[in-house]
Design an enzyme around this catalytic site. Structure first.
Site, short mmCIF file in Angstrom:
data_model
loop_
_atom_site.label_atom_id
_atom_site.label_comp_id
_atom_site.label_asym_id
_atom_site.label_seq_id
_atom_site.Cartn_x
_atom_site.Cartn_y
_atom_site.Cartn_z
N ASP A 183 -30.89 -20.47 9.56
CA ASP A 183 -32.09 -20.56 10.39
C ASP A 183 -33.08 -21.45 9.64
OD1 ASP A 183 -34.38 -20.29 11.85
OD2 ASP A 183 -34.62 -18.14 11.51
N ARG B 20 -25.33 -25.97 -2.78
CA ARG B 20 -25.05 -26.89 -3.89
C ARG B 20 -23.63 -26.71 -4.40
NH1 ARG B 20 -29.45 -26.32 -6.11
NH2 ARG B 20 -29.02 -24.47 -7.32
#
Length: 126
Positions: A80, A96
């Site tokens: 979201d 990442r």
């Protein structure tokens, strides 16, 4: 393949609908999910899912540890982008790690659909 399914609160209905549409595809893979998301998907689809803790309670970090250890092949994480998340550093670390480990990552319904359609057609990642 080992697939992780994660969704922020406002995206839970979306991931449930995706899982329902692609139930036959997902049933052929080993599934993992954060706590609430996994419980909701299992309840709606009957799919077998290994559940981690809820995301804010460490579930994102558990998925991240699996990523770092090379134990996941695909991540569907419906985020979201308009709501601040209390565990945003964990979310950023997870994203990442996907890049570091070259693990395909979907963060919205459109890209998730592309990935699930590829799996449906026998196209595997890695």
């Amino acid at each position: 393949m080992k697939i992780a399914l994660i969704a922020h609160d406002k995206k839970k209905n979306d991931i449930i609908e995706l899982a329902k549409c692609y139930k036959d595809v997902l049933a052929n893979h080993e599934l993992y999910a954060t706590g609430t998301t996994g419980t909701l998907i299992m309840g709606e689809t009957g799919l077998a899912i290994h559940r981690m803790k809820s995301g804010p309670l460490g579930g994102d970090q558990q998925i991240g540890a699996m990523l770092a250890d090379g134990q996941l092949d695909l991540i569907i994480f419906l985020r979201d982008p308009l709501t601040a998340q209390p565990h945003e550093p964990d979310v950023s670390a997870l994203l990442r790690l996907c890049d570091v480990q070259c693990i395909p990552l979907s963060t919205n319904c459109s890209s998730a659909t592309v990935m699930l359609e590829a799996l449906k057609n026998g196209i595997y990642f890695k």
